[in-house]
Design an enzyme around this catalytic site. Structure first.
Site, PDB file in Angstrom:
ATOM      1  CD  GLU A 104      -1.460  -0.404   3.784  1.00 20.85           C
ATOM      2  OE1 GLU A 104      -2.130   0.555   3.671  1.00 20.85           O
ATOM      3  OE2 GLU A 104      -1.261  -1.453   4.243  1.00 20.85           O
ATOM      4  CB  CYS A 141      -2.195  -4.588   6.653  1.00 19.23           C
ATOM      5  SG  CYS A 141      -2.019  -2.933   6.964  1.00 19.23           S
ATOM      6  CG  HIS A 173      -2.038  -6.961  10.591  1.00 17.26           C
ATOM      7  ND1 HIS A 173      -0.848  -6.680  10.083  1.00 17.26           N
ATOM      8  CD2 HIS A 173      -2.876  -5.669  10.825  1.00 17.26           C
ATOM      9  CE1 HIS A 173      -1.034  -5.047   9.755  1.00 17.26           C
ATOM     10  NE2 HIS A 173      -1.857  -4.926  10.229  1.00 17.26           N
TER      11      HIS A 173
HETATM   12  N1  CAA Z   1       1.395   3.164  30.740  1.00 14.54           N
HETATM   13  C1  CAA Z   1       0.801   1.983  30.107  1.00 14.54           C
HETATM   14  N2  CAA Z   1      -0.292   2.026  29.288  1.00 14.54           N
HETATM   15  C2  CAA Z   1      -0.803   3.190  28.998  1.00 14.54           C
HETATM   16  C3  CAA Z   1      -0.197   4.604  29.591  1.00 14.54           C
HETATM   17  C4  CAA Z   1       1.019   4.337  30.366  1.00 14.54           C
HETATM   18  N3  CAA Z   1       1.179   5.513  30.968  1.00 14.54           N
HETATM   19  N4  CAA Z   1      -0.609   5.427  28.909  1.00 14.54           N
HETATM   20  C5  CAA Z   1      -1.531   4.930  28.062  1.00 14.54           C
HETATM   21  N5  CAA Z   1      -1.577   3.620  28.069  1.00 14.54           N
HETATM   22  C6  CAA Z   1      -2.236   2.724  27.267  1.00 14.54           C
HETATM   23  C7  CAA Z   1      -4.005   3.085  27.249  1.00 14.54           C
HETATM   24  O1  CAA Z   1      -4.409   2.596  28.274  1.00 14.54           O
HETATM   25  C8  CAA Z   1      -4.044   2.179  25.836  1.00 14.54           C
HETATM   26  O2  CAA Z   1      -4.398   0.889  26.133  1.00 14.54           O
HETATM   27  P1  CAA Z   1      -5.598  -0.209  25.725  1.00 14.54           P
HETATM   28  O3  CAA Z   1      -5.619   0.067  24.164  1.00 14.54           O
HETATM   29  O4  CAA Z   1      -5.264  -1.510  25.978  1.00 14.54           O
HETATM   30  O5  CAA Z   1      -6.697   0.579  26.149  1.00 14.54           O
HETATM   31  C9  CAA Z   1      -2.900   2.219  24.948  1.00 14.54           C
HETATM   32  O6  CAA Z   1      -1.916   2.806  25.908  1.00 14.54           O
HETATM   33  C10 CAA Z   1      -3.016   3.436  24.000  1.00 14.54           C
HETATM   34  O7  CAA Z   1      -3.320   4.683  24.272  1.00 14.54           O
HETATM   35  P2  CAA Z   1      -4.657   5.363  24.017  1.00 14.54           P
HETATM   36  O8  CAA Z   1      -5.775   4.573  24.230  1.00 14.54           O
HETATM   37  O9  CAA Z   1      -4.439   6.957  24.506  1.00 14.54           O
HETATM   38  O10 CAA Z   1      -4.707   5.410  22.465  1.00 14.54           O
HETATM   39  P3  CAA Z   1      -4.124   6.631  21.321  1.00 14.54           P
HETATM   40  O11 CAA Z   1      -4.953   7.722  21.355  1.00 14.54           O
HETATM   41  O12 CAA Z   1      -2.405   6.919  21.839  1.00 14.54           O
HETATM   42  O13 CAA Z   1      -3.916   5.819  19.946  1.00 14.54           O
HETATM   43  C11 CAA Z   1      -3.667   3.897  18.384  1.00 14.54           C
HETATM   44  C12 CAA Z   1      -3.579   4.460  20.037  1.00 14.54           C
HETATM   45  C13 CAA Z   1      -5.345   4.037  18.152  1.00 14.54           C
HETATM   46  C14 CAA Z   1      -3.476   2.563  18.341  1.00 14.54           C
HETATM   47  C15 CAA Z   1      -2.976   4.957  17.506  1.00 14.54           C
HETATM   48  O14 CAA Z   1      -1.544   4.697  17.719  1.00 14.54           O
HETATM   49  C16 CAA Z   1      -3.308   4.696  15.908  1.00 14.54           C
HETATM   50  O15 CAA Z   1      -4.454   5.107  15.357  1.00 14.54           O
HETATM   51  N6  CAA Z   1      -2.686   3.908  15.322  1.00 14.54           N
HETATM   52  C17 CAA Z   1      -2.940   3.600  13.899  1.00 14.54           C
HETATM   53  C18 CAA Z   1      -4.076   2.572  13.638  1.00 14.54           C
HETATM   54  C19 CAA Z   1      -3.853   1.119  13.895  1.00 14.54           C
HETATM   55  O16 CAA Z   1      -2.700   0.628  13.977  1.00 14.54           O
HETATM   56  N7  CAA Z   1      -4.856   0.563  13.903  1.00 14.54           N
HETATM   57  C20 CAA Z   1      -4.839  -0.937  14.154  1.00 14.54           C
HETATM   58  C21 CAA Z   1      -5.896  -1.908  13.461  1.00 14.54           C
HETATM   59  S1  CAA Z   1      -6.071  -1.336  11.793  1.00 14.54           S
HETATM   60  C22 CAA Z   1      -4.838  -2.340  11.202  1.00 14.54           C
HETATM   61  O17 CAA Z   1      -4.292  -3.300  11.670  1.00 14.54           O
HETATM   62  C23 CAA Z   1      -4.422  -1.884   9.426  1.00 14.54           C
HETATM   63  C24 CAA Z   1      -2.996  -1.433   9.849  1.00 14.54           C
HETATM   64  O18 CAA Z   1      -1.805  -1.943   9.998  1.00 14.54           O
HETATM   65  C25 CAA Z   1      -3.038   0.073  10.177  1.00 14.54           C
END
Ligand code: CAA
Length: 386
Positions: free
Chosen positions: A79, A111, A233
């Site tokens: 992609e 992906c 994945h």
């Molecule tokens: N210590 C430990 N854990 C902590 C923490 C700390 N101090 N602070 C936060 N966390 C944890 C949160 O509790 C959360 O855990 P859970 O998901 O288990 O609830 C985790 O860290 C992430 O924190 P946020 O919920 O605040 O999330 P974020 O707003 O930072 O975004 C994300 C995380 C959505 C993955 C973002 O990085 C993102 O959009 N990534 C790209 C999208 C992606 O990869 N999607 C995956 C499915 S799609 C797919 O698979 C296709 C592809 O390849 C893209």
């Protein structure tokens, strides 16, 4: 006839950043990245690398004169394609020095597409058992500096040969694919970085996993006890845990402990590299095979997911001597150079991207086997490093 993955290799960029340093630069608690997301290091891409050079580097590790003779088809899943018309596979085939009489095509569905490649390769080998199909998944995951997705970036490629009487993983007959029109992650033609509804994407991923796995179980009668490992994945390694947790709940028995342990082994390499998009499931497979309790005869389950969305659950049986059909990923990762966050930001902004300008890149600091040396008259210029 037995058909499956005969060999598997991986390549990434020569540079990485430490995500504790990125967390400090972004004023985030490092444990969010290390534990909450499950990533430690991230591959950084110099302008001299792209989907073509990374894909060619992964495939080069498999090449012998005999194999080059037998490859009938090159399927490149990406992609991060470099042209809306010309296939990435053409450039890669040229860099590898494969025969003119080779079928080449590029595959796209986020992906998921490398798995489409494996399934298509299976059909091609069934039609011509003497042939070998080269399947490559190659990508650069870009979300943008300072975005929530930044910590889930990464880059690299996997290359697999699919053949009759495979020496690595014999594919089972049944696999379950599912698709739906969903906007969880996409990249319009004018955009260099992905657009994503992050939280939604993780939920869609889990739903696709549970639905395809349930249908697979109905079709095969197989239970958790039949799998040595379930491989996922891994856009970030916590995603695999989320999916497995959704299946296992709070089960704590022999099967659930074995699957959780196998997941940990499968996450090790992705923690050091980041998201490979098309290649991530297969880097997880490599990681399990080199860091887990993998043994010939084990059945492995593989869940492939691509946003947009498409998922597929399939399985295969490990073959005797599979260890010899893999490249030494630990050595490759150990040979990379750490760079600072400011150097990463500078490289991030130096990519050719959508630019139409003529440019020549300095390749002198890039030890990779293939280079993107620049662009001339709207044509990307590639060169082998020899
Ligand atoms: N210590 C430990 N854990 C902590 C923490 C700390 N101090 N602070 C936060 N966390 C944890 C949160 O509790 C959360 O855990 P859970 O998901 O288990 O609830 C985790 O860290 C992430 O924190 P946020 O919920 O605040 O999330 P974020 O707003 O930072 O975004 C994300 C995380 C959505 C993955 C973002 O990085 C993102 O959009 N990534 C790209 C999208 C992606 O990869 N999607 C995956 C499915 S799609 C797919 O698979 C296709 C592809 O390849 C893209």
């Amino acid at each position: 006839m037995k058909i499956g993955i005969d060999q598997l290799s991986f390549a990434t960029t020569p540079y990485y950043i430490d995500l504790v340093e990125l967390a400090k630069a972004r004023d985030v608690d490092p444990n969010k990245y290390l534990i909450g997301i499950g990533q430690e290091k991230q591959a950084v891409v110099p302008p001299t690398q792209d989907a073509v050079t990374l894909g060619a580097a992964a495939a080069q590790k498999l090449m012998t004169p005999e194999l080059k003779e037998r490859i009938s088809t090159v399927l490149v899943a990406t992609e991060s394609g470099v042209d809306n018309s010309k296939a990435t596979a053409i450039y890669i085939k040229h860099l590898l020095g494969l025969s003119m009489f080779t079928r080449v095509v590029e595959l796209k569905e986020a992906c998921y597409a490398a798995t489409a490649g494996v399934m298509m390769a299976k059909g091609l080998v069934a039609a011509d058992p003497q042939s070998v199909v080269l399947v490559i998944g190659t990508d650069i995951a870009r979300y943008g500096l300072g975005t929530p997705g930044e910590v889930t970036q990464g880059a690299g490629a996997v290359a697999m040969t699919v053949a009759a009487n495979p020496r690595l993983l014999e594919l089972d007959q049944v696999s379950v694919a599912a698709s739906d029109d969903i906007m969880d992650f996409w990249r319009p033609l004018y955009a260099e970085n992905a657009m994503v509804d992050g939280k939604y994407s993780t939920q869609v991923y889990i739903n696709f996993f549970l639905e395809t796995f349930e249908r697979y179980q109905q079709m095969t009668g197989r239970q958790l006890a039949d799998f040595a490992a379930l491989l996922f994945h891994l856009p970030f390694t916590k995603m695999g845990k989320k999916a497995l947790d959704a299946l296992l709940g709070d089960r704590d028995d022999l099967d659930s402990r074995r699957l959780r342990e196998a997941l940990t082994a499968s996450q090790q390499y992705s923690r050091q590299v980041g998201n490979l998009y098309t290649g991530s499931l297969y880097l997880g497979l490599l990681s399990y095979l080199q860091n887990g309790h993998a043994k010939a005869g084990q059945r492995l389950g593989l869940f492939s997911y691509g946003s947009g969305a498409e998922g597929e659950f399939y399985s295969g049986v490990l073959q005797p001597g599979f260890e010899k059909q893999l490249n030494d990923v630990s050595a490759d990762l150990g040979g990379r150079q750490q760079i600072s966050i400011s150097e990463y930001e500078q490289l991030f902004n130096s990519q050719l991207g959508l630019s139409a300008e003529d440019v020549t890149f300095d390749t002198s600091k890039d030890p990779s086997p293939f280079w993107l040396t620049g662009q001339k008259n709207h044509q990307r210029q590639y060169k082998a490093n020899n």
